[in-house]
Each structure stands twice: as C-alpha cells, then as structure tokens.
Design a protein around this motif. Structure first.
Motif, short mmCIF file in Angstrom:
data_model
loop_
_atom_site.label_atom_id
_atom_site.label_comp_id
_atom_site.label_asym_id
_atom_site.label_seq_id
_atom_site.Cartn_x
_atom_site.Cartn_y
_atom_site.Cartn_z
N ALA A 118 -6.37 1.85 20.27
CA ALA A 118 -7.42 1.56 19.29
C ALA A 118 -7.75 2.79 18.46
N ALA A 119 -7.82 3.95 19.12
CA ALA A 119 -8.10 5.19 18.39
C ALA A 119 -7.00 5.49 17.37
N PHE A 120 -5.75 5.26 17.75
CA PHE A 120 -4.65 5.50 16.82
C PHE A 120 -4.67 4.50 15.66
N LEU A 121 -5.11 3.27 15.90
CA LEU A 121 -5.23 2.30 14.82
C LEU A 121 -6.29 2.73 13.81
N VAL A 122 -7.41 3.27 14.32
CA VAL A 122 -8.42 3.81 13.41
C VAL A 122 -7.83 4.94 12.57
N ALA A 123 -7.02 5.78 13.22
CA ALA A 123 -6.38 6.88 12.49
C ALA A 123 -5.46 6.35 11.40
N VAL A 124 -4.76 5.23 11.67
CA VAL A 124 -3.93 4.62 10.63
C VAL A 124 -4.77 4.24 9.43
N GLY A 125 -5.94 3.65 9.69
CA GLY A 125 -6.81 3.23 8.62
C GLY A 125 -7.27 4.36 7.72
N PHE A 126 -7.36 5.56 8.30
CA PHE A 126 -7.82 6.73 7.53
C PHE A 126 -6.68 7.66 7.14
N SER A 127 -5.43 7.19 7.29
CA SER A 127 -4.29 8.04 6.93
C SER A 127 -4.00 8.00 5.43
N GLY A 128 -4.73 7.17 4.71
CA GLY A 128 -4.58 7.13 3.26
C GLY A 128 -3.21 6.69 2.82
N CYS A 129 -2.63 7.41 1.90
CA CYS A 129 -1.34 7.04 1.33
C CYS A 129 -0.17 7.76 2.01
N SER A 130 -0.43 8.43 3.10
CA SER A 130 0.63 9.16 3.79
C SER A 130 1.43 8.22 4.69
N GLY A 131 2.64 7.91 4.28
CA GLY A 131 3.49 7.05 5.09
C GLY A 131 3.88 7.69 6.40
N VAL A 132 4.08 9.02 6.41
CA VAL A 132 4.45 9.71 7.63
C VAL A 132 3.36 9.59 8.68
N LEU A 133 2.11 9.84 8.27
CA LEU A 133 1.00 9.72 9.21
C LEU A 133 0.83 8.29 9.69
N ALA A 134 0.94 7.34 8.78
CA ALA A 134 0.76 5.94 9.17
C ALA A 134 1.78 5.51 10.21
N VAL B 267 0.83 -1.21 0.00
CA VAL B 267 0.00 0.00 0.00
C VAL B 267 0.86 1.26 0.00
N LEU B 268 1.77 1.36 0.96
CA LEU B 268 2.60 2.56 1.08
C LEU B 268 3.85 2.49 0.23
N HIS B 269 4.22 1.30 -0.24
CA HIS B 269 5.39 1.11 -1.11
C HIS B 269 6.67 1.59 -0.45
N PHE B 270 6.82 1.20 0.82
CA PHE B 270 8.08 1.50 1.51
C PHE B 270 9.18 0.62 0.94
N ASP B 271 10.39 1.17 0.94
CA ASP B 271 11.56 0.37 0.60
C ASP B 271 11.72 -0.69 1.68
N LEU B 272 11.75 -1.96 1.30
CA LEU B 272 11.82 -3.03 2.29
C LEU B 272 13.13 -3.02 3.07
N ARG B 273 14.15 -2.35 2.57
CA ARG B 273 15.37 -2.22 3.37
C ARG B 273 15.12 -1.33 4.57
N GLN B 274 14.19 -0.36 4.44
CA GLN B 274 13.76 0.44 5.57
C GLN B 274 12.69 -0.29 6.35
#
Length: 562
Positions: free
Chosen positions: A433-449, A331-338
């Motif tokens: 739990a609230a922060f996990l919900v926020a992850v779900g709605f962070s969209g494509c932002s890797g920083v927010l996730a 989803v976020l396409h992070f470099d797997l080395r990171q």
C-alpha cells in the motif's frame, strides 16, 4: 510427533482468553515419531508436484491472451489510447509509436476477423466457468480427497486446450464454450490443493509447503508468457495450445502415479514420515462428512476476517491488472510494445486470481495492448522483458521465503500461529500500500512508477504466509470448502475496481490516477487492519470433531485440569 494428553497442534483445547499459551506443549517424542528429513520426503515431493502443476495451470489460463494477437488479423485494430487525450506529461520522441502490427504466421495458419468486443468475451469466458466450481470443488475434495479433483481438473483443462484450434475454426461461440469449460475444470484445483494439505501438511511446515506449491502460479506466469510468444511466432499459434495441453496431460500422468490423498495410503512413504504427519496433524486432518457447519461458518468472525482481507488485497491487484496499461499509455506515454510486457507480468497474490476479468473490462483496447507479443519484434530476452519479469520473480521468491520464515518462527515457539499470520498479512498488505501511494506521487517519472509498482507486487508476496493460508489454521477439516468460499468473494473486486477506476480517471489527469492508487492503498491497509483486529490462527470450535468439542467444553468448565 505426539503431544501430551493426546493432542496435536490442531486439536489443542480452546480457551476463551485468546492465544496466550505457547504454540506447542512439551512433546513426548518417540524415536519413530521424530521429524523425518525433508529432502526427498513424500510431503515435499507432493509440494514439488503441485508447484509444477500450478505452473501448468497458469500457462493453460493465459495462453489464449498471448496467442490471440496472432489468431486475429490486423484489419480490426483499434486506435491507440494516448492519441485521443491530453498530454499532462511530456511525450518522448518514440512514445507514440504504438501502432499494432499483424504478426507473421507460418503458411497455412488461419487467422480470424474477430472485433475487440468478441476478443474480450473470448478472453473472459474462462472466468465464467472458473467461478462456478470453487465452492463445490472444495466441498467434494474435502469429502472424497483432493488428488482426483486437482489432477482431474488439470487433465480436463489440458485435454480441452488441445481442442482450441478446432473450436476457433468452428467459430467464436464454440471457442467461448470451450474456454468456459476449461475454467470450469480449473476452478476445483486450488480448493483441492488446500484440502490435500489439510491431510498432508504438519502444522509446523504448513507455511512453507503451501507457499511453495502455490508459488508455481507465479513461476508459471514468468515462464509461460514469453515462451508462449516465442512458440506463437516460431511454430504458429495452434502449437501454443498443443504444447500447453500436452504438458498438462503429461503432468497429470505423473500426478496420478506418484500422489495419494493421504499419508496412510501412500505406497512409498516411510513409516517414520507417515507417523510424523498423522500424529502431528491429529484428528482434524481427516475428511469431513456430507454435512458442513454452514451457520457457524457464516457467523465465524475469523472467516469473515479472511474474506474481507483477501477482497481488500485483491482490489489493488485487479486495479493494477485492469488499469496499469491505461495509466502507462495515457499518463506516462509508454510505448505499448513495451507496455505489453509490463502489463502481463503482474503477479497474482492468490491462487484464485484470474487475469481474464481485466481484459474483459477493457476489451475495446485488447488488441493494441497485446500488440507484438507474437511478432518478430518481440524479444523476451531483452532488457525490458527482464525488467517486467521482476515482479513475478520477486513475488515467487518472497512467497517461498516468507513460508520458510513463518515456519521457523513457529518451530522455535517465538510466536503463536495467530501472531505469525497477522505479521505476514500486515507486511504483505501495508508495505505494498505504501508503494502504491508512492506511485501516485511519482509524477511523470516512468522509472519511479515502474520501480514502485515492482516493489509493491514483490513485497505483496509475503502475504502468502499470512491471510492466504489462514483457512487451514482455523478449520483444517474444512480447508477446501473455506478456500472456495474466500476465493469466490475475492473475485468481486475484479468487477468493481475497474468501474471505480474508470470514474476517477475519466479526465486522464495525474490527480485522478493519484486518487486511484491512494484508494487502492487505503483499501489494502483497511484489509490489514481488519485481519489484525479479527483474524485468528486457532482452530475454531465448529471445525473440531465432535469428541474434541466435548473435550474442550469439559476443560473450559473446569472438570478436567489443564
């Protein structure tokens, strides 16, 4: 710290109306029974020894997961994950540089051609043994004393770890058996810890002592993973097992020299501290007999509240542990080395949380996810390594701080034990739990996730002063047995959560992952609700000594004024 009518905080007679009386009755304190200093005391020295012991325990548990990439040659690498799925989120120019590398090893260091399923089984072998000894370890530690089982568990595991290079040379079946035996040895350690604190921890210091000793797991993970990678690259992967095993053996020597099962047998404890601990704990801190009240345990609502709440809390933990690499890659396409650094720094909220289950479930991509841990390009001092270590540091800090705050509330008689445990459980389950919900709605932002995931795992550390030490509140005499029981149940989400996650995310869409995070949040919130409604901090009737049960029944019948 003697109390009126000869009762300690643990043995206060039960009432049917709930915990409406103050935590402590007015105390009749003798000069010799006053609270001794905490600094350099025997009980805090025990906590420090346990802290370093569990740091070693976690290092022994995860060392293979880091060293495996150096043990296996690069000919069996699996294709990367995000190369075969659609891109709902944009891919950065460097986001697909995920090819696995063969790490350099010193001359003469062997490497093996193990495929990914074999690697997954080897990484999961520890769990098979670990699960078996939880309940027996707690039972025997409660009867004989916990020091021999905690120290012996670490020593046995460390000694077996020294044989890892030999077992690997003999073949994967030998290594599988060795790792299973290591898990068998480590399975007794956390129940033994709880059995010891039932005899050592004054009720008003339980939270800080247990959270301090248990936080060694977070600290050990923070240190062990990058250090293991450095040793692996610099000295070769066999040195990882020699050093980790040697550290465990050295710790065990100090443990058996410095530690005693109970204050009464400790050769260096002061008379003042010994009287303080024994008088404050009362009769319920002694060893239980060969028989345990199994039927009352099965019918105990507070015990089931602990079981359900820990299972719910672990659902979120195992979801992140097993599925976060897939989410960040597809989803976020992070470099797997990171990604290696992020995925492997997820903290454990419970003493029992084994990290091997997730890797067993995703064995087909283990090689790729762990790529470059031991390679020359692995730099733990870098910014990404520091960022990914924050959850461990945060979880460690929050667990220790929560223990101090919880005990302060009890010492000042502001809240009952039940109220304190429920508050910290709600905080440690609802806020994550609230922060996990926020992850779900962070969209494509890797920083927010990553930010919300870090906040979730960090704040979850506050539950260390809540449901995760509640066993010693409701049944001090059987605390080791109860911890073994609750830990056994708490591993079930490690099997179920990855299956559910795979079903919900088969299309690799943001909506599917949003459902995963929201489901985890809902289950975590459900655990908080269950413990709020049915949890208790009172010693249960079935956990009292026989004479205390008779006394409590007599007082409830009104024959003795209270």
């Amino acid at each position: 710290m003697a109390l009126q009518n000869g009762y300690s905080i643990n043995s206060t007679p039960l009432d049917e109306s709930g915990e409406t009386t103050p935590l402590l009755k007015k105390q009749v304190v003798d000069v010799d029974d006053s609270v001794p200093p905490q600094c350099c005391s025997a009980r805090y020295n025990l906590a420090i020894m346990m802290f370093f012991g569990f740091s070693v325990v976690y290092g022994l548990r995860v060392n293979l997961s880091v060293a495996m990439v150096a043990m296996v040659n690069g000919t069996n690498s699996q294709p990367t994950l995000n190369s075969s799925v659609g891109h709902e989120c944009p891919v950065s120019s460097h986001g697909n540089n995920n090819g696995s590398q063969t790490p350099d090893q010193p001359d003469g260091i062997p490497q093996y051609s193990w495929d990914s399923p074999t690697q997954g089984l080897l990484l999961g072998a520890f769990f098979f043994g670990y699960l078996v000894t939880q309940i027996p370890g707690g039972y025997l530690a409660g009867h004989f004393g916990g020091s021999i089982f905690l120290g012996g568990g670490v020593l046995g595991t460390a000694a077996l770890t020294l044989l890892t290079p030999l077992a690997a040379q003999l073949g994967p079946y030998w290594l599988f058996g060795l790792r299973a035996l290591e898990g068998f040895g480590e399975g007794v350690t956390f129940p033994a810890m709880m059995a010891m604190w039932a005899r050592w921890a004054p009720p008003l210091e339980r939270s800080r002592l247990i959270s301090l000793s248990g936080s060694g797991a977070n600290f050990g993970a923070f240190v062990a993973l990058p250090l293991t990678g450095f040793i692996c690259h610099s000295l070769g992967w066999p040195a990882v097992f020699y050093m980790c095993g040697g550290a465990g053996c050295i710790w065990a020597v100090f443990w058996f020299i410095l530690v005693s099962d109970q204050p009464g047998t400790h050769p260096r404890i002061s008379t003042r501290e010994k009287h303080y601990i024994i008088n404050s704990i009362g009769k319920d801190g002694g060893a239980h007999g060969w028989s345990v009240p199994l039927l009352p345990m099965v019918l105990s609502v507070p015990l089931w509240a602990i079981i359900v709440s820990q299972m719910c809390a672990n659902w979120g933990y195992y979801t992140l542990l097993t599925s976060l690499p897939t989410y960040m890659d597809t989803v976020l396409h992070f470099d797997l080395r990171q990604l290696y650094r992020v995925a492997n720094y997820l903290p454990s909220r419970t003493p029992s949380a084994p990290d091997v289950t997730g890797r067993l479930k995703r064995s087909s991509r283990t090689t790729t996810i762990r790529a470059t841990a031991c390679s020359p390009r692995y730099h733990p001092e870098g910014e990404n390594a520091f960022l990914s270590a924050l959850p461990y540091l945060g979880g460690w800090a929050f667990s220790v701080i929560s223990g101090v705050v919880a005990d302060s509330l009890l010492e000042k008689e502001l809240l009952s034990v039940t109220a304190v445990r429920k508050i910290f459980t709600i905080t440690g389950l609802l806020l994550p739990a609230a922060f996990l919900v926020a992850v779900g709605f962070s969209g494509c932002s890797g920083v927010l996730a990553v930010t919300f995931l870090t906040l979730s795992t960090t704040v979850g550390g506050t539950s260390a002063a809540g449901v995760f030490i509640n066993q010693i509140d409701i049944a001090p005499r059987y605390a080791g047995v109860l911890l073994g029981i609750t830990n056994t149940f708490a591993t079930i989400p490690g099997v179920v959560a990855p299956i559910i996650t795979g079903y919900l995310t088969k299309d690799h869409s943001l909506a599917g992952w949003r459902n995963v995070f929201c489901l985890s949040a809902g289950i975590s919130a459900g655990g908080a609700l269950v413990f709020t409604l049915f949890g208790s901090g009172k010693v249960q009737k079935w956990a009292l000594a026989e004479e205390d049960q008779e006394q409590a029944e007599t007082e409830r019948d009104g024959l003795i004024p209270t």
